[in-house]
Design an enzyme around this catalytic site. Structure first.
Site, PDB file in Angstrom:
ATOM      1  N   GLN A 237      16.843  25.251  -6.658  1.00  0.00           N
ATOM      2  CA  GLN A 237      15.908  24.144  -6.499  1.00  0.00           C
ATOM      3  C   GLN A 237      15.219  24.201  -5.131  1.00  0.00           C
ATOM      4  O   GLN A 237      14.211  23.560  -4.941  1.00  0.00           O
ATOM      5  CB  GLN A 237      16.634  22.799  -6.671  1.00  0.00           C
ATOM      6  CG  GLN A 237      17.129  22.559  -8.090  1.00  0.00           C
ATOM      7  CD  GLN A 237      17.822  21.222  -8.289  1.00  0.00           C
ATOM      8  OE1 GLN A 237      18.920  21.179  -8.804  1.00  0.00           O
ATOM      9  NE2 GLN A 237      17.184  20.122  -7.889  1.00  0.00           N
ATOM     10  N   GLU A 760      13.606  10.273 -10.795  1.00  0.00           N
ATOM     11  CA  GLU A 760      14.995   9.845 -10.711  1.00  0.00           C
ATOM     12  C   GLU A 760      15.173   8.346 -10.894  1.00  0.00           C
ATOM     13  O   GLU A 760      16.274   7.871 -11.133  1.00  0.00           O
ATOM     14  CB  GLU A 760      15.558  10.333  -9.381  1.00  0.00           C
ATOM     15  CG  GLU A 760      15.479  11.864  -9.356  1.00  0.00           C
ATOM     16  CD  GLU A 760      15.711  12.493  -8.012  1.00  0.00           C
ATOM     17  OE1 GLU A 760      15.478  11.797  -7.014  1.00  0.00           O
ATOM     18  OE2 GLU A 760      16.115  13.649  -7.970  1.00  0.00           O
TER      19      GLU A 760
END
Lengths: 805, 289, 170
Positions: A237, A760
């Site tokens: 990531q 998120e």
């Protein structure tokens, strides 16, 4: 570009810029099986590595015999800690300032810990090899319960640091203690509690779980001995951080390390950290001179790389009789497993947990977090949340419901009464954050009206009466959560990873024919950056999104960036993209002024080019400007049209949202049914509403799983009980509820395009919403707080303990 | 997650399969749908040296009616059961149960023979076969024999199947026309084994239960036939008291292990609920007919 | 008797092309497809038959290719995601539906999901939403929450049936 046959609307539409539900460019390859993920990469002579793992959670290693394994056909090498010591890599630094064994050095500290690494010609031979390595263990006393970690007679886990009184984050209180982190004014908070008319106190646990993207962690390391260069394909990531960390720990010059993160099959925080597999594959490649691939299997993924949560939060609120909150006090016991490998910005041992005051105007607050070691896998990653923000949101949202119940107030009314008010922004929280913007009341009221909240409460009252009369065995819960996220790490004054400041970057290079390439320091794992980044550029500089190629993940070509996690891509890299585009636009304006023979100030921007103010026919489109920039630039101006921006944000962004869940639970079996779930998100300016909606669906589904049963569970002996998708709850399409989405728009005042993160939010807001729905369902039977996860048997147990079964 | 090495055999007849099993002894395992065995092999919890793939045996395929029995050959998949009009018409409970097994892909591969023969208490078909009083056709080195499903299960993964024997068919007596049936399965999600499940087949005479059989899945080391529970409802109108007696009688023979699905206490509790609900739904089907 | 290591010859048809291979008996079909045939669209997500990322179409059945041996595919007709597009190379109705309805994010489950949906629509050309959800329950997706996958399959069904796609009311 100035195609005057098109209307303004057509010119606008052709750009597919911000606000457009642009279809994803990634999907052309993904729908045809042409994505390229790490395990799809094959190099000539490639070998495979696989781990021997410990069956025991805590044991001394008496011996490791590799003799038989080395005789297995195809097995070329077996690495152990002893091998790694020759290159000083038996241990590696963690992102949290601790060290972690790469391969077991003398003892193992959790079940399935890496003990030896077998390198073979293919994955079949490697598997044969690991079954032939002989390890002799002597079992040691096991520490599973974090509440016993600091007992006087607790087993010593970390012999390497048992006498160290100072850790990475200050003094240690016990040999199994990692850190204590405190924030806020303790005296003022204690005083608020002494004066309080009403208080609540509850130990609220957020259980251990795991991000488990569908693609596990994997890498392919290829060391070129002649050039002294190491190429690493990996599920990263944050590829640049991996390059720098590898350079620092392997003592390789950074320019000789090439990190490539190809397509990634989901990350959710699992692919931020550095794992023993990466180190072993790299060392194996250096030792053998061949490329070495390591592909984690699912059991390894669930049991060894990076759990999330495992916070035990003793939470107290002080309030007036009328329901105005006057103080918040939270103590967290954080179970970090065998090594502190939390993937937080380095100065933040508990991440941004001090966002725990949530959306409410607490005049004072105090927070203390104690981290401890246990015989469990290391990790502590931000599983689809900014660092420890989902724990904080769960803590405060549960606690507000508990307070509402104690006061006899409706939980929505209590929230409305205590929200930070619109005129208070930018708002300075009692625990040190500056919330950039928000309009909580509008969002909450819109949510309540959308679901017809008052009617739901009436229906619930009627159902409760029917339950009491014995006419039904079903109870109804209405869950509310109102969350404030903190995303976009981060201002480099606050946030770094091992000293690497958390800015992000974009480089845009336009080509003479009016197309271009944008390279960004982030790395999509499904978020659709190739689509949305081009939309920002399209809106900023009038080049159609289809003509902009976006590239990420190759550290040789992308500008240095900190990667994608913690919903930071849009807040940080999204800003860098806009700023780089604006640099290009400024140069384009100089070119246009020269060509149109006016002063720059006499030009105005018009969708896809510059126009002379008051002279609509005098227009120069960006496509033409591109050609001119290379081939006929104004005298004195250097040719070309490209720009780089490194963006260090002045603040985080603070997305928020109001979620409401309606759930029915059969008390006899504990089986629940989510009747309705409504999610209102405010992520500021919306770049691609289709993708935002998709992100919300995905995050809510993960939240649903976590709240309703997804856990990493250990038995009393330290055996992990949830090692496959049979027992680790990932819902299928059948269990997954239908999602209703909605939004308000409160742009971030400091972000160049007003955008905040969103990926998120649904996890952060979703988990407390589900849990509040369950708790609300049982509240009329006398429940105050029922711990997650709320799977069927625990729901039944709750009903039983409340006397309803 | 890679299986150990083995030698692959693909016989074309039952006789050949049985001969191979006899010759190769304990190190050989028959391979049917493979969805229990292959995962075990990938974990190296099973390391057979020989696999005898039964997919090449035409005689092990097919569903037919023979007199008052439905005969289902062992390699018939769950998917084929679901596609069968004969099953839908004559043994609708089998259809209902097959739909609750695993997921679509697994049902294309998973066979009835594998489901009933390997003695996994989590499998759904054994409890159903106890309920339906099915007979298993076995073939081994000594020839053929029939064993009642009710005599077949001896412990977890321990059955009446002798070394060298293969289960070739399941023979199910067709329940009377107009019977009521239900399979109630509580599971955490698609793809999971039952937390608790109950199969019921009953007939009614007027308003009362005339005959009844009840089977239980994953509530003990083997599937169970809940005879006392069935007796408790015969002659009753399935009033609440009778339902409760049946549930309690069924609970009395349950002995599940605690696991991720819940502690034993919970599984026993919901086991009884599954019995009550299956009884109610079976009766409702008759009343609705 | 052949030794376990001895490789066996297999012949099958993959995406319309005849294919020959030599495999160890224990070679899993997914590895044969991905490693020997270099068709890397089918993925490995769980290895325990739960996630469906390895789903292929074999003899008219949706099969999890991580739980079947390559030797068992001798003589089989197999379609993988690489063989799903229209003959002229354009996206099939399902592939198009997944793109139009945002039925994918990271793309890792997508090949298995589309291959499974392909068989579902062959068997049931006009599925209801519950039938779609039940029909794809052998495929896990971590990104989308399935809602847009359901819409993608509805889109494809409508297109294949020659009717206008109408989104289900929210």
């Amino acid at each position: 570009m100035n195609d005057m046959t098109l209307t303004r609307e057509q010119r606008e539409a052709r750009l597919e810029g911000m606000g457009c539900k642009r279809k994803r460019v990634e999907d052309i390859r993904f729908t045809q099986g042409k994505g390229q993920y790490v395990d799809d990469v094959k190099l000539p002579g490639m070998l495979h590595g696989d781990f021997v793992r410990s069956p025991y959670p805590h044991a001394r290693i008496k011996s490791i015999s590799t003799e038989k394994a080395l005789k297995v056909p195809g097995v070329l090498a077996v690495l152990t800690a002893e091998t790694l010591k020759t290159v000083n890599l038996a241990w590696m630094p963690t992102l949290a300032g601790d060290v972690q064994m790469v391969l077991a050095d003398g003892k193992v500290l959790f079940q399935n810990q890496e003990v030896a690494f077998v390198v073979a010609t293919d994955r079949y031979a490697a598997d044969d090899g690991i079954n032939a390595v002989e390890v002799e263990y002597e079992q040691l006393a096991v520490l599973v319960d974090p509440f016993k970690a600091m007992d006087a007679d607790a087993p010593v886990l970390r012999e390497d640091i048992k006498d160290k009184t100072d850790g990475a984050h200050g003094p240690r209180k016990h040999y199994n203690h990692i850190f204590e982190w405190t924030v806020g004014d303790k005296d003022l908070t204690d005083a608020a509690f002494r004066k309080a008319e009403v208080t609540i106190k509850e130990m609220i646990s957020y259980h251990r779980t795991h991000p488990s993207p569908l693609e596990t962690c994997q890498c392919l390391c290829a060391f070129d001995k002649v050039k002294g260069e190491l190429t690493i394909y990996g599920t990263f990531q944050a590829p640049h951080v991996i390059r720098t960390v590898v350079s620092l720990i392997a003592k390789l010059p950074e320019q000789k390390i090439h990190v490539i993160a190809p397509d990634i099959g989901g990350g959710f925080g699992n692919k931020v950290g550095a794992y023993p597999g990466y180190i072993c594959a790299a060392v194996a490649s250096i030792v053998t001179g061949k490329p070495v691939k390591w592909v984690e299997d699912r059991i390894e993924n669930l049991t060894a790389t990076s759990f999330a949560r495992d916070y035990h939060m003793t939470t107290e609120i002080a309030a007036t009789k009328e329901g105005k909150v006057t103080g918040l006090r939270v103590h967290v016991l954080a179970d970090h497993g065998a090594f502190d490998a939390c993937a937080d910005p380095s100065k933040w041992p508990a991440g941004f947990f001090n966002i725990v005051t949530g959306s409410y105007d607490f005049p004072v607050a105090h927070l203390a977090v104690d981290g401890v070691y246990t015989n469990k896998a290391p990790g502590g990653v931000a599983y689809r949340c900014s660092f420890r923000v989902t724990e904080a949101a769960y803590c405060i949202e549960r606690a507000m419901d508990i307070l509402a119940r104690k006061l006899g107030m409706d939980p929505a009314e209590l929230r409305l009464k205590n929200f930070v008010r619109p005129e208070q922004f930018p708002y300075h929280s009692a625990l040190g954050w500056e919330y950039d913007s928000g309009d909580y009341h509008t969002a909450m009221k819109k949510a309540l009206e959308s679901v017809k909240y008052a009617e739901l409460r009436k229906e619930q009252a009627a159902k409760r009466e029917a339950f009491r009369r014995g006419e039904t065995r079903e109870i109804m819960g209405i869950g509310i959560s109102f969350f404030t996220e903190i995303v976009g790490a981060g201002p480099s004054k606050n946030c770094d990873i091992l000293g690497i400041a958390m800015f992000d970057s974009c480089e845009i290079r336009l080509h003479p024919t009016g197309s271009g390439i944008a390279r960004v320091g982030t790395k999509s794992q499904g978020q659709g950056h190739e689509t949305t980044w081009a939309q920002i550029i399209a809106s900023e500089i009038g080049i159609p999104a289809d003509d902009i190629m976006v590239e990420e993940g190759n550290t040789d070509t992308a500008p240095y960036g900190l990667g994608t996690y913690g919903s930071r891509s849009t807040p940080v890299a999204g800003a860098a993209i806009a700023m780089a585009a604006r640099k290009i636009k400024a140069k384009a304006q100089m070119i246009a002024a020269y060509k149109l023979e006016v002063h720059e100030d006499d030009l105005e921007w018009d969708i896809d080019g510059f126009r002379v103010k008051g002279l609509p026919e005098k227009f120069l489109g960006m496509k033409d400007i591109c050609w001119i920039a290379y081939n006929a630039p104004p005298p004195g101006l250097e040719p070309g049209l490209e720009a780089v921006s490194y963006y260090d944000p002045p603040n985080m962004t603070y997305p928020f949202g109001a979620y409401i869940c309606v759930m029915d639970i059969d008390v006899d079996t504990g089986v629940y049914k989510v009747r309705r779930f409504y999610a209102l998100d405010d992520c500021g300016t919306r770049i691609n509403p289709m993708i935002i909606e998709g992100q919300v669906h995905g995050g809510l589904t993960e939240a649903f799983a976590i709240a309703m049963g997804q856990e990493i569970r250990y038995d009393e002996a330290g055996n992990v009980m949830t090692g496959s998708f049979m027992d680790f709850f990932l819902p299928t399409a059948v269990e997954t509820p239908h999602w209703e989405t909605d939004f308000t728009v409160t742009p971030s005042p400091h972000h160049p395009i007003g955008a905040k993160g969103v990926g998120e939010s649904p996890n952060v807001g979703g988990v407390p919403c589900f849990s509040n729905a369950v708790n609300d369902a049982y509240s009329f039977l006398g429940a105050t707080h029922i711990q997650m996860p709320h799977d069927f048997w625990r729901n039944w147990k709750a009903a039983k303990e409340l006397g309803a079964v | 997650m890679i299986p150990g090495p083995f030698t692959y055999h693909r016989p074309e007849s039952v006789q050949e399969a049985v001969r191979l099993l006899g010759e190769l002894g304990e190190e050989a395992r028959p391979l049917a749908g493979g969805h229990s065995l292959i995962p075990m092999m990938k974990l190296r919890l099973a390391t057979p040296e020989h696999l005898i793939d039964l997919h090449g045996i035409g005689d092990l395929k097919g569903i037919s009616r023979e007199g008052d029995h439905i005969v289902i050959r062992a390699m018939t998949t769950q998917h084929e059961l679901l596609a069968s009009d004969l099953i839908a018409a004559s043994l609708p409970i089998l259809h209902e149960t097959a739909l609750l097994i695993a997921d679509p892909q697994v049902r294309y591969c998973g066979t009835i023979g594998g489901n009933v023969a390997n003695g996994d208490p989590g499998n759904d078909m054994p409890g159903l076969m106890l309920t339906l009083d099915a007979t298993y056709e076995l073939q081994g080195p000594e020839g053929r024999r029939s064993v009642a499903a009710r005599e077949f299960y001896q412990g977890a993964y321990f059955t009446a199947l002798e070394p060298g024997e293969i289960l070739t068919a399941v023979s199910v007596p067709v329940p009377p026309a107009g019977h009521g049936y239900a399979y109630e399965k509580l599971k955490r999600k698609i793809g999971d084994y039952a937390t608790a499940a109950a199969a019921v087949v009953l007939t009614m005479d007027g308003g009362t239960v005339a005959t009844c059989a009840i089977g239980l899945t994953n509530l003990s080391e083997t599937a169970l036939l809940a005879e006392e529970a069935a007796k408790a409802v015969i002659g009753t109108s399935l009033d609440d008291a009778a339902l409760k007696r049946a549930a309690d009688a069924a609970r009395a023979i349950m002995a599940p292990a605690g696991d991720g699905r819940g502690p034993a206490e919970y599984r026993i509790h919901v086991g009884g609920i599954m019995v009550e609900r299956a009884l109610k739904r079976a009766a409702a089907r008759i009343r609705a007919a | 008797m052949a030794s376990p290591a001895k490789k066996l010859a297999i012949s099958l048809t993959v995406n319309g092309q005849p294919v020959d291979g030599l495999v160890e008996p224990r070679t899993l079909l997914i590895h044969f497809i991905r490693e020997s045939l270099q068709l890397t669209g089918s993925h490995i997500g769980c290895e325990t038959t739960h996630c469906g990322a390895c789903t292929i179409d074999m003899n008219g059945m949706s099969v999890k290719s991580c739980t079947i041996f390559a030797v068992q595919a001798d003589g089989a007709e197999i379609t993988t995601i690489e063989g799903i597009a229209n003959a002229d190379g354009t996206l099939s109705a399902l592939q198009e539906g997944f793109r139009q309805m945002h039925g994918l994010q990271c793309g890792f489950c997508t090949p298995g999901m589309i291959t499974r949906a392909h068989r579902l629509l062959q068997e049931n050309p006009n599925p209801t939403e519950p039938e779609i959800r039940f029909g794809i329950a052998g495929n896990l997706c971590r990104c989308t929450g399935y809602q847009n996958i359901v819409r993608a399959i509805q889109y494809a069904a409508a297109k294949l049936n020659g009717v206008e796609f109408r989104e289900a009311a929210e």
